[in-house]
Enzyme design. Structure first.
Site, PDB file in Angstrom:
ATOM      1  CG  ASP A 106     -24.802 -11.733  -2.606  1.00 36.84           C
ATOM      2  OD1 ASP A 106     -25.254 -12.748  -3.155  1.00 36.84           O
ATOM      3  OD2 ASP A 106     -25.060 -11.426  -1.429  1.00 36.84           O
ATOM      4  CE  LYS A 107     -23.314 -15.511 -11.189  1.00 41.52           C
ATOM      5  NZ  LYS A 107     -22.109 -16.007 -11.903  1.00 41.52           N
TER       6      LYS A 107
END
Length: 233
Positions: A106-107
């Site tokens: 995830d970012k």
């Protein structure tokens, strides 16, 4: 062949069989089939399809496979769609041939992400039944208790399921190591939130036999032995 569908005339041209115009004529004459079925104008070839002309299989010359271990920084998105996300993993790596990330990170997390153009290895790694280890270092917003560690180890209810039992080791007052064998969406963050903790930092340090050993934003090619091991169940 690309990992995206391409028109049959382009496929035959890139395979070195004939020109696109000649391919259109062959199609009009009903001499081309895909997976045993006759095709129509505009039909596209998908990865894994079998293309035949007059009953002869037309093999697409495959490109050399690329396998990279990338250290994704926080803030970079694991997508190949640059139109949707400017700060993406493909542009970060800027590799000369088309490659794509295996799974996601995830970012707001950093660490190891594999990138390749080998669809077979992607399927082997992502299939849940293969139970490949993925190791993470995590820090949270408050002191870690033994109860927290035990609950993380034995399964936490998230996303209408209970997470698979896993290895968890306390490293410090607010840090721990966790080894997962499944890949639910934002799994570690959701597990912590379910136990009233918030993740402050999350770093993936290993995928199966591949260790994170490059600087942030950089990559290296996998060794032959590392690739062989990835192919083992």
């Amino acid at each position: 062949m690309s990992d995206e569908p391409i028109r049959i005339n382009k496929y035959l041209s890139q395979a070195g069989f004939c020109s696109r115009r000649e391919a259109d004529k062959l199609m009009e004459q009903g001499r081309i089939t895909i997976n045993g079925e006759l095709i129509t104008m505009g039909t596209k070839v998908n990865p894994g399809d079998k293309v035949y002309v007059d009953g002869k299989l037309i093999e697409f010359e495959t490109e050399e496979h690329v396998y990279l271990a990338v250290h994704k920084p926080k803030g970079v998105v694991c997508t190949t769609n640059a139109k949707v996300e400017k700060n993406n993993i493909v542009d970060l790596v800027n590799y000369p041939t088309r490659i794509y990330p295996v799974g996601r990170l995830d970012k707001m997390s950093e660490g190891l992400i594999l990138m390749t153009n080998d669809g077979e290895i992607v399927n082997k790694i992502l299939r849940a039944r293969h139970y490949h280890d993925k190791e993470y270092l995590v820090t949270v917003d408050k002191p870690i208790t033994e109860q927290f560690i035990e609950k993380m180890r034995n399964g936490v209810p998230i996303l209408d399921t209970i997470t698979r039992k896993c290895e968890v080791e306390k490293l410090g007052d607010r840090s721990f190591k966790i080894i997962l064998t499944q890949g639910l969406n934002r799994q570690i963050r959701r597990m912590c939130e379910a136990l009233d903790y918030r993740v402050r930092t999350l770093k993936r340090t290993r995928i199966k036999n591949i260790i994170l050993d490059v600087e942030k934003g950089n990559y290296r090619h996998l060794t032959k032995e590392e690739v062989k091991d990835l192919y083992r169940n």
